[in-house]
Design an enzyme around this catalytic site. Structure first.
Site, PDB file in Angstrom:
ATOM      1  N   ASP A 251       0.875  -1.181   0.000  1.00 28.00           N
ATOM      2  CA  ASP A 251       0.000   0.000   0.000  1.00 28.00           C
ATOM      3  C   ASP A 251       0.910   1.227   0.000  1.00 28.00           C
ATOM      4  OD1 ASP A 251      -2.161   1.847   0.424  1.00 28.00           O
ATOM      5  OD2 ASP A 251      -3.317   0.219   1.283  1.00 28.00           O
ATOM      6  N   HIS A 285       1.389   2.136  -3.276  1.00 26.65           N
ATOM      7  CA  HIS A 285       0.361   2.978  -3.889  1.00 26.65           C
ATOM      8  C   HIS A 285       0.810   4.432  -3.940  1.00 26.65           C
ATOM      9  CE1 HIS A 285      -3.094  -0.055  -2.869  1.00 26.65           C
ATOM     10  NE2 HIS A 285      -2.177  -0.536  -3.676  1.00 26.65           N
TER      11      HIS A 285
END
Length: 516
Positions: A251, A285
């Site tokens: 993430d 991300h």
């Protein structure tokens, strides 16, 4: 012989230290071959050190199977080179549940793998490895249990969190349960994490909450593609220093947060005085992200001398209506971005789809954010998206080199400036602005290939464009749209190579442009 004795003495002082008491977990029953669960042995070593006023709990080379580790004041965990703490994936080992915070909401949840509550002078250091063994936990991220019997872990969680589930954790109620973070000190002072390698986190990896004076230095974090395995998430902390880290996760790599919605506004503790420097980020991300949980404010942040290579986005600041809070006084400088899959720079106040509402404590704010000395290569240079009732404001971009498919797309903003920027956008405008006031573009340069107008402005007011030198032969320099477009001034621009200096749609007033 003399050399051997000297080496032995030096090794002794390396392990025992001068004036520092070491507590070797082997002496308290831990096995370095992971043949037993060492949770109790580690707990006993920590307790003995704590009773003595503090000390270092030492892990020599070996593999230690363990459950949660709860630190106390004046305790250092020293994971030596060749040592690996391998955390159990038996969920029962992380009971009883403890006070925690989960994505910005105060909860009672599984114990974090390494946890401290209201402690001071704590540290995790060494050249060893912390392995979260997270695969079993990850499987419970997306388990939909709406039509299935509740597990005993869900029942335990629901018993402790009756007041927060539905209003504060929408969507998560129907999943298996909330996975614990790897390392979570709460309400602690003087926290240091240095040198270790951390991998396979069950959830967020390093997650200080409400702490003061936090240092994360020289840490390597490797999480494979996996749900919500952020790297470093200091939340509602003050005086945070992150340096010399190497991060590749499932993430966001580094995320700054301060609580979510009702729970975050109730705690009302900002994230402030953070420095992030000399870090590399690979998979993730986002490289460095602020939000979307920022209800307690995020203030006074500097990000410098970092490399993002392969992240989805570079610098990303995100929020939505309902969060409230302000993000302000942010400085980003000396950053190199390569292979960015989406946007290099994002300031997005509509991270979730919402409808306009009156300004209140639910309304977020972005202001006084400045980015300079950045080079980026990827899909899009930047995306700024404010709210109609609360535009993004006081944003500057200085000394940028952006080699991307798309340029900057700006909506609902005011007091935006670009200074000495090179923007090569293969498929779009260098800067596209809609519903923007007080826009300044100084020293814009472009490549020779531009298929779209270099600047596209739609319903903008008070624009000053000067000292630009576009190289795009045959293109349109400035395209104006929107009946509300007015007060656009051009001064001292070299437009010799462009085919059309200014193009205006029919609804734009004739006197909207002043070419000085």
């Amino acid at each position: 012989m003399k050399f051997s004795v000297l080496f032995t003495i030096c090794s002794f002082f390396y392990v025992v230290g001068f004036g520092q008491t070491y507590y070797n977990v082997i002496d308290y029953g831990a096995k370095r071959d992971s043949s037993i669960v060492a949770t109790e042995a580690i707990k006993n070593a920590i307790e003995k050190a704590f009773e003595a006023g503090g000390g270092t709990v030492y892990f020599p080379a070996g593999k230690y199977l363990t459950g949660p580790i709860h630190l106390k004041s004046n305790i250092t965990l020293f994971i030596d080179a060749g040592a690996e703490l391998y955390f159990s994936d038996n969920f029962d080992h992380y009971l009883p549940m403890v006070p925690s915070r989960w994505e910005g909401t105060m909860v009672t949840n599984f114990s974090p793998f390494i946890y401290a509550y209201e402690a001071e002078n704590i540290a995790i250091i060494g050249r060893g490895t912390l392995n979260g063994n997270g695969k079993k936990w990850w499987a419970y991220s997306e388990v939909h249990v709406k039509n299935s019997p509740e597990s005993r872990w869900q029942k335990e969680f629901h018993k402790h969190n009756k007041e927060v589930l539905h209003p504060d954790l929408p969507g998560w109620v129907e999943r298996g349960f909330l996975r614990p973070p790897f390392i979570q000190p709460m309400y602690c002072k003087n926290v240091r994490i240095e040198g270790v390698t951390i991998k396979n986190s069950p959830f967020w990896t390093i997650n200080p909450e409400f702490c003061d004076n936090v240092t994360v230095d020289g840490v390597t974090i490797n999480n494979p593609p996996s749900p919500n395995t952020d790297g470093i998430n200091p939340e509602s902390c003050s005086n945070v220093h992150i340096a010399n880290c190497h991060i590749s996760v499932g993430d966001d790599c580094i995320t700054i947060k301060s609580g979510k919605d009702r729970s975050g506004r109730k705690e009302a503790r900002p994230a402030e005085n953070y420095t992030i420097t000399n870090c590399t980020m690979l998979a993730g991300h986002g490289g460095v992200v602020i939000g979307s949980e920022m209800s307690g404010d995020v203030k006074k942040i500097t990000i410098s001398n970092c490399v993002f290579d392969g992240t989805d986005r570079g610098i990303r600041i995100k929020t939505a209506r309902g969060r409230g809070g302000v993000v302000e006084d942010i400085r980003v400088s000396n950053v190199v971005m390569r292979n960015i899959k989406e946007q290099a720079i994002v300031l997005d106040m509509q991270y979730a789809k919402t409808v306009k509402e009156p300004v209140s404590d639910r309304t977020p704010r972005f202001r006084n954010i400045h980015l300079s000395n950045i080079t980026a290569q990827g899909k899009q240079a930047g995306y700024l998206n404010g709210l109609e009732e609360m535009p993004i404001e006081e944003i500057s971009f200085n000394d940028l080199v952006m080699d991307t498919e798309l340029g900057f797309d700006i909506k609902e903003a005011k007091n935006i400036s670009f200074n000495n920027v090179l923007i090569n956008a293969a498929k779009g405008s260098a800067i596209k602005a809609q519903q923007v006031k007080d826009l300044q573009v100084r020293g814009l340069r472009t490549s020779e290939v531009f298929t779209a107008p270099i600047l596209t402005l739609d319903n903008v007011q008070n624009v000053f464009i000067t000292n630009t030198f576009p190289m795009a032969t045959g293109s349109i320099f400035l395209k104006l749209q929107g009946a509300d477009t007015e007060a656009v001034m051009l001064r001292a621009n070299n437009l010799a190579k462009v085919k059309v200096p200014v193009s205006m749609s029919n609804e734009v007033k004739e006197n909207a442009v002043v070419n000085d």
